[in-house]
Write a protein that holds these residues in place. Structure first.
Motif, PDB file in Angstrom:
ATOM      1  N   GLY A  26       0.824  -1.202   0.000  1.00 36.47           N
ATOM      2  CA  GLY A  26       0.000   0.000   0.000  1.00 36.47           C
ATOM      3  C   GLY A  26       0.857   1.250   0.000  1.00 36.47           C
ATOM      4  N   ARG A  27       0.294   2.313   0.538  1.00 38.86           N
ATOM      5  CA  ARG A  27       0.962   3.614   0.498  1.00 38.86           C
ATOM      6  C   ARG A  27       0.760   4.330   1.827  1.00 38.86           C
ATOM      7  NH1 ARG A  27       5.142   5.106  -2.588  1.00 38.86           N
ATOM      8  NH2 ARG A  27       5.067   7.267  -3.305  1.00 38.86           N
ATOM      9  N   HIS A 207      -7.398   0.837   6.356  1.00 43.28           N
ATOM     10  CA  HIS A 207      -6.956   2.236   6.435  1.00 43.28           C
ATOM     11  C   HIS A 207      -6.802   2.631   7.899  1.00 43.28           C
ATOM     12  CE1 HIS A 207      -6.567   6.488   5.378  1.00 43.28           C
ATOM     13  NE2 HIS A 207      -7.302   6.714   6.462  1.00 43.28           N
ATOM     14  N   PHE A 208      -5.682   3.322   8.182  1.00 41.61           N
ATOM     15  CA  PHE A 208      -5.410   3.821   9.528  1.00 41.61           C
ATOM     16  C   PHE A 208      -4.904   5.266   9.440  1.00 41.61           C
ATOM     17  CE2 PHE A 208      -4.786  -0.763   9.932  1.00 41.61           C
ATOM     18  CZ  PHE A 208      -5.500  -1.056  11.079  1.00 41.61           C
ATOM     19  N   ASP A 209      -5.321   6.094  10.397  1.00 44.02           N
ATOM     20  CA  ASP A 209      -4.762   7.434  10.593  1.00 44.02           C
ATOM     21  C   ASP A 209      -4.095   7.446  11.961  1.00 44.02           C
ATOM     22  OD1 ASP A 209      -5.606   8.786   8.187  1.00 44.02           O
ATOM     23  OD2 ASP A 209      -7.653   8.700   8.968  1.00 44.02           O
ATOM     24  N   ILE A 210      -2.778   7.634  11.956  1.00 45.85           N
ATOM     25  CA  ILE A 210      -1.984   7.519  13.181  1.00 45.85           C
ATOM     26  C   ILE A 210      -1.462   8.895  13.567  1.00 45.85           C
ATOM     27  CG2 ILE A 210      -0.058   6.305  14.267  1.00 45.85           C
ATOM     28  CD1 ILE A 210      -0.293   4.537  11.505  1.00 45.85           C
ATOM     29  N   ASP A 211      -1.891   9.383  14.718  1.00 47.59           N
ATOM     30  CA  ASP A 211      -1.440  10.680  15.231  1.00 47.59           C
ATOM     31  C   ASP A 211      -0.515  10.454  16.418  1.00 47.59           C
ATOM     32  OD1 ASP A 211      -3.007  11.908  13.363  1.00 47.59           O
ATOM     33  OD2 ASP A 211      -4.654  12.355  14.742  1.00 47.59           O
ATOM     34  N   THR A 241       0.148  10.411  10.285  1.00 39.45           N
ATOM     35  CA  THR A 241       0.419   9.441   9.226  1.00 39.45           C
ATOM     36  C   THR A 241      -0.885   8.798   8.770  1.00 39.45           C
ATOM     37  OG1 THR A 241       2.568   8.956  10.219  1.00 39.45           O
ATOM     38  CG2 THR A 241       1.735   7.395   8.591  1.00 39.45           C
ATOM     39  N   SER A 242      -1.068   8.744   7.465  1.00 37.97           N
ATOM     40  CA  SER A 242      -2.210   8.063   6.858  1.00 37.97           C
ATOM     41  C   SER A 242      -1.693   6.865   6.080  1.00 37.97           C
ATOM     42  CB  SER A 242      -2.972   9.021   5.934  1.00 37.97           C
ATOM     43  OG  SER A 242      -4.031   8.365   5.285  1.00 37.97           O
ATOM     44  N   ALA A 243      -2.170   5.668   6.428  1.00 37.33           N
ATOM     45  CA  ALA A 243      -1.668   4.435   5.810  1.00 37.33           C
ATOM     46  C   ALA A 243      -2.811   3.663   5.165  1.00 37.33           C
ATOM     47  CB  ALA A 243      -0.975   3.561   6.849  1.00 37.33           C
ATOM     48  N   ASP A 244      -2.614   3.258   3.909  1.00 42.00           N
ATOM     49  CA  ASP A 244      -3.553   2.411   3.173  1.00 42.00           C
ATOM     50  C   ASP A 244      -2.855   1.095   2.845  1.00 42.00           C
ATOM     51  OD1 ASP A 244      -5.727   4.369   2.840  1.00 42.00           O
ATOM     52  OD2 ASP A 244      -4.260   5.429   1.607  1.00 42.00           O
TER      53      ASP A 244
END
Length: 260
Positions: A26-27, A207-211, A241-244
């Motif tokens: 992913g990205r 999908h994750f959004d990591i703060d 960080t946004s991870a797909d």
């Protein structure tokens, strides 16, 4: 298990257990923002003077790839109405080496005032970061259609709770772990080999959004004769960080069905 009295024999309905092997890519994208401030003030009698003040603001952006594999265990329950099969499933990661590495540039703008002399500067450096998904727990719903008595095509979606580690250089005890809520969706097919055993092939998107926010402050006092020297420092860093992740899964399922 034998069919319950009065129940219709059905090898698609009932509880089940299984395991997945998954691999994918992913990205990831990361934004960095930080501020650093320091000051020195002298207190002499009733007079307070500022000798030194410095501040630095930093902004950065980085992108990179997400790759890795995982092994999951899962359990669930299916209900059937005609050719429609629906149910819920919980799953947990037994092993994961899914990681992302991002690279980009960060720019720092500094301003310093010492003895009423102002100095400014701009510094641009390479920005790199890495993070790893060590564990994942999911709660999902599935709904499928029996194309044949042995083959079901289905869609799914639900909650994913991931545990990420970040190699924080300021943490002497090791990686900085954090649980993050995300979501997952996908589709797949399940084929019955026997009444109780089946194979699954599945595509999964996560999908994750990591703060990550860090704040460090320090202060000190030094006495030299009649002068008291006061020093202070404050640093704040925010990483978003946004991870797909796109994952292909293959699994084996054992069903505790209401079978003859």
């Amino acid at each position: 298990m034998a069919a319950l009295p009065g129940a219709t024999s059905d090898h698609w309905a009932g509880p089940y257990l299984g395991a997945y092997f998954a691999a994918g890519a992913g990205r990831a994208r990361q934004n960095l923002a930080s501020t650093a401030e320091s000051a020195q003030r002298n207190f002499n009698g009733a007079v307070l003077t500022t000798n030194f003040v410095a501040s630095t603001t930093t902004r950065g952006n980085a992108v990179g790839d997400t790759t890795g594999s995982m092994v999951d265990l899962f359990a669930g329950y299916n209900w059937r109405a005609g050719n429609i099969v629906a149910g819920g499933q919980i799953e947990g990661t037994l092993f994961s080496d899914v990681a992302f590495k991002t690279a980009g540039e960060q720019t720092s703008n500094s301003r310093q005032v010492q003895n009423n002399v102002v100095t400014t500067g701009v510094n641009q450096v390479t920005m790199q970061a890495s993070e790893q998904l060590r564990s994942n727990v999911g709660v999902i719903g599935r709904a499928g259609y029996l194309v044949t008595p042995k083959l079901m095509l289905y869609g799914l979606g639900g909650l994913a709770l991931g545990h990420f580690t970040f190699p924080d250089p300021g943490n002497a005890d090791g990686p900085n772990g954090k649980w993050v809520a995300g979501y997952t969706a996908g589709a797949g097919g399940e084929f019955k080999l026997t009444q109780r055993w089946s194979l699954r092939g599945e595509y999964r998107y996560m999908h994750f959004d990591i703060d990550r926010n860090e704040t460090r402050t320090s202060s000190s006092t030094q006495i030299q004769g009649a002068t008291t020297i006061l020093r202070s420092n404050a640093d704040t860093t925010s990483r978003k960080t946004s991870a797909d992740i796109h994952i292909a899964k293959i699994g084996a399922v054992y069903g505790f069905c209401y079978c003859d």
